[in-house]
Design a protein around this motif. Sequence first.
Motif, PDB file in Angstrom:
ATOM      1  N   ALA A   1      52.584  46.445  49.092  1.00 34.84           N
ATOM      2  CA  ALA A   1      51.242  46.093  49.575  1.00 34.84           C
ATOM      3  C   ALA A   1      50.577  45.074  48.650  1.00 34.84           C
ATOM      4  N   ALA A   2      50.720  45.279  47.340  1.00 36.60           N
ATOM      5  CA  ALA A   2      50.070  44.381  46.375  1.00 36.60           C
ATOM      6  C   ALA A   2      50.615  42.964  46.475  1.00 36.60           C
ATOM      7  N   PHE A   3      51.932  42.844  46.523  1.00 34.62           N
ATOM      8  CA  PHE A   3      52.509  41.502  46.533  1.00 34.62           C
ATOM      9  C   PHE A   3      52.433  40.842  47.906  1.00 34.62           C
ATOM     10  N   SER A   4      52.439  41.638  48.977  1.00 31.32           N
ATOM     11  CA  SER A   4      52.305  41.011  50.290  1.00 31.32           C
ATOM     12  C   SER A   4      50.867  40.577  50.555  1.00 31.32           C
ATOM     13  N   SER A   5      49.889  41.277  49.943  1.00 29.43           N
ATOM     14  CA  SER A   5      48.492  40.859  50.122  1.00 29.43           C
ATOM     15  C   SER A   5      48.190  39.602  49.323  1.00 29.43           C
TER      16      SER A   5
ATOM     17  N   VAL B   1      41.496  41.895  45.677  1.00 28.52           N
ATOM     18  CA  VAL B   1      42.187  43.002  46.340  1.00 28.52           C
ATOM     19  C   VAL B   1      43.615  43.125  45.832  1.00 28.52           C
ATOM     20  N   ASP B   2      44.318  42.012  45.731  1.00 28.09           N
ATOM     21  CA  ASP B   2      45.714  42.094  45.280  1.00 28.09           C
ATOM     22  C   ASP B   2      45.800  42.570  43.831  1.00 28.09           C
ATOM     23  N   GLY B   3      44.847  42.205  42.990  1.00 25.37           N
ATOM     24  CA  GLY B   3      44.834  42.689  41.610  1.00 25.37           C
ATOM     25  C   GLY B   3      44.585  44.189  41.536  1.00 25.37           C
ATOM     26  N   ALA B   4      43.655  44.676  42.366  1.00 24.11           N
ATOM     27  CA  ALA B   4      43.382  46.112  42.400  1.00 24.11           C
ATOM     28  C   ALA B   4      44.611  46.875  42.882  1.00 24.11           C
ATOM     29  N   LEU B   5      45.317  46.321  43.866  1.00 24.42           N
ATOM     30  CA  LEU B   5      46.536  46.961  44.351  1.00 24.42           C
ATOM     31  C   LEU B   5      47.631  46.936  43.279  1.00 24.42           C
ATOM     32  N   LYS B   6      47.677  45.864  42.500  1.00 26.04           N
ATOM     33  CA  LYS B   6      48.663  45.792  41.410  1.00 26.04           C
ATOM     34  C   LYS B   6      48.363  46.819  40.323  1.00 26.04           C
ATOM     35  N   VAL B   7      47.078  47.043  40.031  1.00 25.65           N
ATOM     36  CA  VAL B   7      46.716  48.089  39.071  1.00 25.65           C
ATOM     37  C   VAL B   7      47.152  49.451  39.600  1.00 25.65           C
ATOM     38  N   SER B   8      46.951  49.686  40.888  1.00 30.03           N
ATOM     39  CA  SER B   8      47.384  50.945  41.504  1.00 30.03           C
ATOM     40  C   SER B   8      48.895  51.095  41.427  1.00 30.03           C
ATOM     41  N   ALA B   9      49.612  50.016  41.715  1.00 24.29           N
ATOM     42  CA  ALA B   9      51.074  50.055  41.660  1.00 24.29           C
ATOM     43  C   ALA B   9      51.553  50.327  40.239  1.00 24.29           C
ATOM     44  N   ALA B  10      50.927  49.685  39.251  1.00 21.48           N
ATOM     45  CA  ALA B  10      51.311  49.904  37.853  1.00 21.48           C
ATOM     46  C   ALA B  10      51.024  51.346  37.440  1.00 21.48           C
ATOM     47  N   SER B  11      49.897  51.878  37.878  1.00 18.63           N
ATOM     48  CA  SER B  11      49.561  53.268  37.561  1.00 18.63           C
ATOM     49  C   SER B  11      50.572  54.231  38.171  1.00 18.63           C
TER      50      SER B  11
END
Length: 118
Positions: free
Chosen positions: A13-17, A85-95
């Motif tokens: 989701a993070a990288f596709s957004s 949005v993509d940065g927030a999703l990347k933080v979620s993915a990293a977590s």
Amino acid sequence: GMLLTAAASMTIAAFSSALPFSQLKTLVMAFFMFEACVGVYFPFIGTLRSKTVPDSHRSVIMNIFGIPLNALVVAVFLGIKKLGVDGALKVSAASLCVASAAAIRLRGIMKKEAKEAA
């Protein structure tokens, strides 16, 4: 496995957004996969928590573990303009990746203790 699946779905989701030609279909499927993982997570973690955390200390321990989570949420919300949005999703993915590593480590510790007890 479930946390790794959640991490993978959030990473997708993070990288596709972040792509300029973001596919809504890919995002929706990634979020559906993540929501399925969340549905499995809560009953599973409740069982795991009852086996590993003593009842007498459970509320204190869970509140202490909630502090970093809340700090992360506040930090992301305060920095959402910079992250996007993509940065927030990347933080979620990293977590989720960190949580996956911790779960794998916990599983190893529990297996080691079970062997020593047997």
